[in-house]
Design a protein around this motif. Structure first.
Motif, mmCIF file in Angstrom:
data_model
loop_
_atom_site.group_PDB
_atom_site.id
_atom_site.type_symbol
_atom_site.label_atom_id
_atom_site.label_comp_id
_atom_site.label_asym_id
_atom_site.label_seq_id
_atom_site.Cartn_x
_atom_site.Cartn_y
_atom_site.Cartn_z
ATOM 1 N N ASN A 258 6.982 -12.433 13.075
ATOM 2 C CA ASN A 258 7.114 -13.403 11.996
ATOM 3 C C ASN A 258 7.245 -12.653 10.684
ATOM 4 N N PRO A 259 8.318 -12.898 9.952
ATOM 5 C CA PRO A 259 8.549 -12.158 8.691
ATOM 6 C C PRO A 259 7.430 -12.393 7.694
ATOM 7 N N LEU A 260 6.909 -13.526 7.618
ATOM 8 C CA LEU A 260 5.847 -13.831 6.650
ATOM 9 C C LEU A 260 4.595 -13.011 6.930
ATOM 10 N N HIS A 261 4.329 -12.909 8.205
ATOM 11 C CA HIS A 261 3.164 -12.123 8.588
ATOM 12 C C HIS A 261 3.327 -10.681 8.153
ATOM 13 N N ARG A 262 4.529 -10.163 8.324
ATOM 14 C CA ARG A 262 4.745 -8.765 7.942
ATOM 15 C C ARG A 262 4.602 -8.588 6.436
ATOM 16 N N VAL A 263 5.035 -9.555 5.711
ATOM 17 C CA VAL A 263 4.926 -9.494 4.247
ATOM 18 C C VAL A 263 3.460 -9.471 3.829
ATOM 19 N N ILE A 264 2.690 -10.345 4.477
ATOM 20 C CA ILE A 264 1.253 -10.427 4.151
ATOM 21 C C ILE A 264 0.553 -9.135 4.521
ATOM 22 N N GLU A 265 0.912 -8.622 5.658
ATOM 23 C CA GLU A 265 0.273 -7.380 6.118
ATOM 24 C C GLU A 265 0.629 -6.220 5.172
ATOM 25 N N GLN A 266 1.885 -6.192 4.763
ATOM 26 C CA GLN A 266 2.312 -5.130 3.845
ATOM 27 C C GLN A 266 1.597 -5.243 2.503
ATOM 28 N N ARG A 267 1.435 -6.506 2.083
ATOM 29 C CA ARG A 267 0.739 -6.723 0.805
ATOM 30 C C ARG A 267 -0.708 -6.271 0.909
ATOM 31 N N ASN A 268 -1.333 -6.562 2.042
ATOM 32 C CA ASN A 268 -2.726 -6.132 2.224
ATOM 33 C C ASN A 268 -2.823 -4.611 2.187
ATOM 34 N N LYS A 269 -1.851 -3.964 2.850
ATOM 35 C CA LYS A 269 -1.865 -2.503 2.838
ATOM 36 C C LYS A 269 -1.694 -1.993 1.417
ATOM 37 N N ASN A 270 -0.807 -2.645 0.677
ATOM 38 C CA ASN A 270 -0.600 -2.207 -0.717
ATOM 39 C C ASN A 270 -1.858 -2.418 -1.552
ATOM 40 N N ASP A 271 -2.476 -3.552 -1.282
ATOM 41 C CA ASP A 271 -3.734 -3.829 -2.031
ATOM 42 C C ASP A 271 -4.801 -2.784 -1.700
ATOM 43 N N GLN A 272 -4.906 -2.461 -0.451
ATOM 44 C CA GLN A 272 -5.895 -1.457 -0.046
ATOM 45 C C GLN A 272 -5.572 -0.105 -0.667
ATOM 46 N N LEU A 273 -4.238 0.198 -0.680
ATOM 47 C CA LEU A 273 -3.833 1.476 -1.257
ATOM 48 C C LEU A 273 -4.174 1.532 -2.743
ATOM 49 N N ARG A 274 -3.860 0.403 -3.452
ATOM 50 C CA ARG A 274 -4.154 0.347 -4.878
ATOM 51 C C ARG A 274 -5.671 0.444 -5.136
ATOM 52 N N GLN A 275 -6.428 -0.228 -4.247
ATOM 53 C CA GLN A 275 -7.891 -0.190 -4.400
ATOM 54 C C GLN A 275 -8.412 1.227 -4.197
ATOM 55 N N ARG A 276 -7.817 1.902 -3.188
ATOM 56 C CA ARG A 276 -8.249 3.276 -2.924
ATOM 57 C C ARG A 276 -7.888 4.171 -4.104
ATOM 58 N N GLU A 277 -6.663 3.966 -4.635
ATOM 59 C CA GLU A 277 -6.251 4.757 -5.798
ATOM 60 C C GLU A 277 -7.166 4.486 -6.983
ATOM 61 N N PHE A 278 -7.511 3.194 -7.150
ATOM 62 C CA PHE A 278 -8.400 2.824 -8.263
ATOM 63 C C PHE A 278 -9.769 3.482 -8.087
ATOM 64 N N ASP A 279 -10.253 3.401 -6.812
ATOM 65 C CA ASP A 279 -11.572 4.001 -6.559
ATOM 66 C C ASP A 279 -11.520 5.514 -6.792
ATOM 67 N N ASP A 280 -10.386 6.123 -6.289
ATOM 68 C CA ASP A 280 -10.276 7.568 -6.495
ATOM 69 C C ASP A 280 -10.202 7.905 -7.978
ATOM 70 N N LYS A 281 -9.457 7.073 -8.717
ATOM 71 C CA LYS A 281 -9.337 7.322 -10.151
ATOM 72 C C LYS A 281 -10.670 7.120 -10.858
ATOM 73 N N SER A 282 -11.415 6.101 -10.409
ATOM 74 C CA SER A 282 -12.736 5.847 -11.011
ATOM 75 C C SER A 282 -13.678 7.028 -10.758
ATOM 76 N N VAL A 283 -13.586 7.522 -9.489
ATOM 77 C CA VAL A 283 -14.434 8.694 -9.168
ATOM 78 C C VAL A 283 -14.014 9.884 -10.007
ATOM 79 N N ASP A 284 -12.659 10.057 -10.142
ATOM 80 C CA ASP A 284 -12.188 11.169 -10.965
ATOM 81 C C ASP A 284 -12.631 11.003 -12.414
ATOM 82 N N ASN A 285 -12.514 9.772 -12.935
ATOM 83 C CA ASN A 285 -12.934 9.528 -14.321
ATOM 84 C C ASN A 285 -14.436 9.809 -14.509
#
Length: 324
Positions: free
Chosen positions: A8-35
């Motif tokens: 289902n294309p919608l499912h893939r979109v949602i899954e990709q968005r979740n991965k992007n959100d997780q990636l952004r969260q990880r980057e944010f956390d890494d940046k916060s730790v770096d800061n």
């Protein structure tokens, strides 16, 4: 169903968005730790810089204080050294002066003992020769009296010189007693005999009281005679015409008390404490002595392990006593 969902294309979109959100969260956390790490590193660095600055200030303060203390101690040491050098220089100067003074004193004593005593002794000796046989010398009564005056004044000068020499002997520790066995009663009678011309001229009665006990002692007879002479001379000086001077002995335990008692004017209470001092004179008009007689007598008696004292009342005479 699962396969349908994955396709289902919608499912893939949602899954990709979740991965992007997780990636952004990880980057944010890494940046916060770096800061946070950067902030902590900056804070630690600032703290280290502050500690270094404080340590430097403290070190500078301690160094300045140490330098100041060292400078103060160096100044104090230099001052003490200068003072010590000055004292050493003064001591050397005083040593030179003392050595010169001692040399001068030795020369003075040499002059006194030889250049003065010898001619005075000659005057006394020739006076004795003239007085022994005045008729052979063709002396009339007036000339005989003149010779007696010459001898009396020569004897006074001789005693003054002896007093000075004795004082120096005591001061330098060179005073020596030549002890042997003597009878005190005999010494008293000899003293009475030697003063007969003087008391006869002044019309004073001088006598010794007989003893009922043995008065043999070990002493320096010449020095005891010197003490007796000083005490009798003082008694004659302050005893009026017609007065009496009595020499007596008394036994007190192991000691013998020698007393010279006169019927003179007496001694004031205020004078009793100073008459045994060096150069003390009750009568300042009297120039026949240096005020050393009683002082030296006291030293001689003390050298015999005895003591010298006086009892007196104004108008009732005086009694000088010493123990041996």
């Amino acid at each position: 169903a699962h396969q349908k969902l994955e396709s289902n294309p919608l499912h893939r979109v949602i899954e990709q968005r979740n991965k992007n959100d997780q990636l952004r969260q990880r980057e944010f956390d890494d940046k916060s730790v770096d800061n946070e790490r950067t902030f902590m590193d900056a804070a630690l660095s600032k703290e280290r810089d502050l500690n270094r600055a404080l340590a430097y200030d403290l070190l500078q303060s301690e160094r300045e204080e140490t330098d100041e203390n060292l400078s103060r101690e160096r100044t104090q040491t230099d001052t003490q050294f200068a003072q010590a050098s000055g004292l050493l220089s003064d001591e050397k100067s005083m040593h030179i002066l003392t050595r010169e003074a001692l040399t001068s004193r030795d020369e003075f004593l040499s002059i006194v003992s030889h250049d003065l005593k010898n001619p005075i002794s000659s005057i006394m000796s020739y006076s004795d020769l003239l007085l022994e046989e005045p008729e052979k010398q063709g002396l009339n009564q007036e000339a005989l009296q003149w010779v007696e005056v010459i001898k009396r004044n020569a004897l006074t000068a001789y005693r003054l010189i002896e007093d000075i020499l004795d004082m120096e002997r005591f001061a330098s520790g060179k005073f020596i007693l030549n002890k042997s066995s003597h009878n005190l009663q005999d010494l008293l009678e000899q003293a009475v005999e030697s003063f007969k011309p003087m008391v006869t001229e002044k019309e004073i009665t001088l006598r010794s009281r007989a003893t009922t006990f043995s008065s043999d002692i070990s002493c320096d007879a010449q020095r005891i005679q010197q003490v007796l002479s000083n005490l009798i001379s003082n008694a004659i000086k302050f005893t009026p015409k017609g007065g009496t001077i009595v020499l007596s002995l008394a036994q007190q335990g192991k000691d013998i008390i020698v007393s010279v008692t006169d019927s003179g004017s007496g001694i004031a209470q205020a004078d009793k404490s100073r008459i045994f001092e060096r150069f003390a004179q009750i009568n300042n008009k009297d120039r026949n002595s240096l005020g050393l007689g009683l002082y030296i007598s006291k030293l001689i008696v003390e050298a015999h392990q005895g003591k010298l004292w006086v009892t007196s009342s104004m108008g009732k005479g005086s009694s000088f006593s010493f123990s041996v």
